[in-house]
Scaffold this motif. Structure first.
Motif, PDB file in Angstrom:
ATOM      1  N   ALA A  79       0.751  -2.843  -1.308  1.00 24.63           N
ATOM      2  CA  ALA A  79       1.285  -1.869  -1.996  1.00 24.63           C
ATOM      3  C   ALA A  79       1.909  -0.833  -0.964  1.00 24.63           C
ATOM      4  N   ARG A  83       2.789   5.046  -2.932  1.00 18.79           N
ATOM      5  CA  ARG A  83       2.358   4.623  -4.718  1.00 18.79           C
ATOM      6  C   ARG A  83       1.435   5.167  -5.178  1.00 18.79           C
ATOM      7  N   ARG A  84       1.084   5.871  -6.042  1.00 19.47           N
ATOM      8  CA  ARG A  84       0.011   6.169  -6.654  1.00 19.47           C
ATOM      9  C   ARG A  84      -0.387   5.334  -7.999  1.00 19.47           C
ATOM     10  N   VAL A  85      -1.456   5.546  -8.743  1.00 19.18           N
ATOM     11  CA  VAL A  85      -1.533   4.678  -9.880  1.00 19.18           C
ATOM     12  C   VAL A  85      -0.796   4.931 -10.980  1.00 19.18           C
ATOM     13  N   SER A  86      -0.385   6.034 -10.802  1.00 18.72           N
ATOM     14  CA  SER A  86       0.507   6.169 -12.126  1.00 18.72           C
ATOM     15  C   SER A  86       1.807   5.581 -12.128  1.00 18.72           C
ATOM     16  N   PHE A  88       2.061   2.627 -11.217  1.00 21.17           N
ATOM     17  CA  PHE A  88       2.045   1.094 -11.606  1.00 21.17           C
ATOM     18  C   PHE A  88       1.329   0.860 -12.906  1.00 21.17           C
ATOM     19  N   ARG A  89       1.189   1.999 -13.492  1.00 18.60           N
ATOM     20  CA  ARG A  89       0.450   1.640 -14.896  1.00 18.60           C
ATOM     21  C   ARG A  89       0.914   0.908 -15.777  1.00 18.60           C
ATOM     22  N   TYR A  90       2.202   0.908 -15.902  1.00 17.75           N
ATOM     23  CA  TYR A  90       3.030   0.356 -17.120  1.00 17.75           C
ATOM     24  C   TYR A  90       4.043  -0.661 -16.560  1.00 17.75           C
ATOM     25  N   GLU A  91       3.902  -0.988 -15.453  1.00 17.99           N
ATOM     26  CA  GLU A  91       4.987  -1.990 -14.817  1.00 17.99           C
ATOM     27  C   GLU A  91       4.963  -3.091 -15.444  1.00 17.99           C
TER      28      GLU A  91
END
Lengths: 93, 608
Positions: A79, A83-86, A88-91
């Motif tokens: 990673a 990069r933050r969680v938000s 890659f949430r919907y990648e």
């Protein structure tokens, strides 16, 4: 060329390291091997042995550092650190 | 003081964040990377934990690591198969350690330059012990940790009191009940470190007496003092290719099962016997833990503590008054353990002992707001209904379940640990004979013999199951169905599994195993309000306060984490409905994937 040189360094470093570890392993086996059973042991006694092992492990660690330097490698992690969680949430979609 | 606990580079990488002894967030890396049992550096989990707390790495005071590589790596070096043929493999292993396992501190330093705190290392079994004791509801307790191997140990007995944990005795590698179980799991054609629970599910189909004495005589034995003897010629814990030797095949007189081979009576009998032997060993260890510590409560962790059949028997034996098992008992839970251990070693703050425990019902993972879910559903063109009133949603879901629908539930924070406890679950009607087969074969694409666990309303637990304690909220203890709810049937052990499964065993056949056992999860209004209300509603209509619960994933994949994963689960399987927060989706309304996507997905399933 750069890649070939890197690969060669990696191979050499590994060979050196494996040989040194074999020597280390045999030495340890000759000097320190104890009969092991499934018996429960006192944690204090175990810790005393571990302390001794930490000392000898410093040798291995210095080997590793040497290996790392001559191999010129870096640990790779996937990673991107920024990069933050938000992100890659919907990648997936 | 924020402390970040890390567990990685073996299996089940995870990160956990605590603040002054309170667990703020914890997650397993596999949920984000979608690689089951992912062992890589838990970068995503760390990012999530920091995000959840709204802090940056600069705010973290200590990063704690879950094992002492100065002990584990020499053990691995020593136990590798040292011969000429294995040198290339050894070279790659050493290379991997040099890059990752021995460089955790350096990796952290290079990835997070703003981290200015200290890096601490906690012993593997001490991490397990801390994960078991500090979040437990006990002021004082014996602690028993049992796993395959960690550092150089395979089990430990400790005593916890207030802020302190003192490890008293430990068992050295290679005597290991965990490795024995894993080796036998691979013999039965399942994967080590993930297939053990399948063997546990297979055990009730077999006759334990057939192989029991052979296993105790030759493979593993324990005496009344808890001394373990393992038949080392039958196992090969040092090899990467196989965990057992040819001698094991000889002594059992049964060929190892290939992963795709049908399960026969031999396999079932072996599973039953090894499960029984494991239960005996765990019981003996527990008795020893009581003798050594003199405590009346027990906390457990380590991979073997996930054996809920063994835990249930231990609970019924009443060796201890109360037993609490860490819901993330495997190595992922050690991320919590090492962080808590680090905190209580460096802080004088008194530990708060909560009556219901401090794990926050294990709901420690990511959550998604309604706005985020709405945005996602619109982005993929999903067809959904919105229920602003929760009661209406519950009524609708109840009706659908009664009509035979299987419903995915995706709500609130994701669970930490291997069990789905109602936030990332698939639920169904336990009264229907076909629910188990439908869920196993059409939704989860897994072995048909595996039983499902029930959600049971706390208020009605005593009417349905024997000796269930309140502690059973994490699905970690197997309980027996009350005799009044059983249906007597003649189980012919020579018949094929599917035929034996089709027999109606109780009023709730989908959650009753062949031996009338069930992996019960007690649900209360406090532990999970939504599932509790759903159970109440189902009970009002049917008189049964039970629902089938299984983890929201398909075979070979981790439990879903994001709304995207959940939506994919809906359209790619035969699940009927899906709840995402207040949104309710029917599979029939969605644009189904084209053949290519479905083909790809099918390939992924076959790989497993």
């Amino acid at each position: 060329m750069k890649n070939i040189s890197r690969l060669l360094r990696w191979c050499c470093a590994n060979i050196v390291l494996v040989l040194l570890l074999i020597v280390f392993y045999i030495a340890k086996r000759l000097s320190h091997e104890k009969a092991r059973s499934g018996n429960w042991v006192k944690y204090e006694a175990y810790q005393a042995e571990i302390k001794e092992r930490h000392e000898s492990f410093k040798f291995v660690l210095s080997l590793m550092k040497f290996y790392y330097r001559i191999a010129g490698l870096k640990g790779k992690v996937r990673a991107d650190k920024n990069r933050r969680v938000s992100d890659f949430r919907y990648e997936m979609f | 003081m924020y402390i970040l606990g890390l567990s990685c580079f073996y299996h089940d990488s995870a990160a956990a964040l605590i603040f002054n002894g309170e667990i703020i967030a914890a997650a397993q890396e596999e949920r984000f990377t979608r690689t089951k049992n992912d062992k890589t550096f838990p970068a995503y989990s760390i990012a999530y934990c920091l995000d959840e707390a709204g802090i940056s790495m600069g705010d973290v005071s200590i990063i704690a690591f879950y094992e002492d590589t100065a002990i584990s790596v020499p053990r691995l070096v020593k136990t590798m198969g040292w011969n000429l043929m294995s040198l290339p493999k050894i070279a790659f292993r050493i290379d991997e350690w040099a890059r990752y396992r021995l460089r955790v501190e350096a990796i952290v330093g290079s990835r997070y330059p703003d981290f200015r705190g200290s890096f601490e290392v906690c012993g593997h079994h001490r991490s397990h012990a801390a994960a078991a004791f500090y979040p437990s509801p006990y002021e004082e307790s014996a602690i028993l940790t049992i796993d395959g191997v960690g550092d150089d140990l395979t089990a430990s007995i400790a005593q916890g009191k207030g802020n302190e944990i003192e490890v008293l005795e430990c068992m050295r590698f290679p005597s290991s009940v965990g490795l024995f179980y894993s080796a036998m799991t691979t013999f039965l054609g399942f994967k080590a470190n993930s297939g053990e629970y399948k063997v546990m599910g297979l055990a009730p189909y077999g006759d334990w007496k057939r192989f029991y004495s052979k296993i105790r005589r030759c493979l593993i034995n324990v005496d009344s003092n808890g001394e373990l003897r393992i038949g080392s010629r039958y196992f090969s814990f040092r090899s990467d290719s196989s965990m057992y030797t040819k001698e094991l095949v000889g002594v059992l007189g049964v060929a190892p099962r290939e992963p795709d081979e049908p399960i026969n009576k031999d396999h079932m009998d072996i599973a039953a016997a090894m499960q029984r032997v494991t239960e005996d060993i765990v019981e003996t260890f527990a008795i020893k833990a009581k003798e050594v510590t003199g405590c009346t409560n027990l906390c457990m962790a380590g991979g073997v503590a996930l054996n809920c059949v063994s835990n249930g028997k231990l609970q019924r034996k009443q060796i201890f008054n109360k037993i609490w098992v860490q819901p993330a008992s495997g190595d992922s839970g050690s991320a919590i353990g090492c962080a808590l251990d680090s905190f209580y070693r460096s802080s004088s703050l008194e530990r708060k002992v909560l009556p219901e425990d401090s794990m926050k019902n294990s709901y420690l993972g990511p959550r998604y707001t309604d706005e985020e879910v709405h945005e996602f559903l619109n982005s993929v063109g999903a067809v959904f209904r919105v229920f602003e009133a929760e009661d209406e949603l519950i009524q609708e879901v109840t009706r659908d379940i009664i009509n035979g629908d299987v419903v995915g539930v995706f709500r609130d924070r994701m669970e930490f640990g291997p069990r789905a406890l109602g936030s990332r679950s698939i639920i169904g009607d336990p009264r229907r004979q076909d629910t188990q087969t439908k869920m196993n074969l059409k939704i989860k694409f897994r072995e048909s013999f595996r039983p499902f666990a029930p959600f049971v309303m706390k208020e009605h637990i005593d009417e349905w199951f024997e000796d269930v304690k309140e502690e059973n909220k994490y699905m970690l203890f197997v309980a027996m169905l009350k005799e009044s709810k059983r249906k007597i049937f003649n189980d012919d052990k020579d018949k094929p599994i599917l035929e034996r499964l089709s027999v109606q065993r109780s009023e709730v056949p989908a959650v009753t195993h062949l031996d009338y056992s069930a992996r019960v999860q007690v649900v209360s209004e406090e532990s999970n309000p939504f599932i509790h209300r759903l159970l109440m509603s189902f009970y009002r209509f049917t008189g049964v306060p039970i629902l089938v619960n299984t983890s929201f994933n398909v075979r070979g994949e981790p439990i879903v984490c994001t709304p995207a994963d959940a939506y994919q689960g809906l359209i790619m399987t035969n699940m009927d409905k899906l709840i995402i927060g207040k949104y309710y989706l029917a599979r029939a309304d969605q644009a189904l994937p084209d053949e290519k996507v479905e083909e790809l997905y099918e390939q992924r399933r076959l790989i497993d």
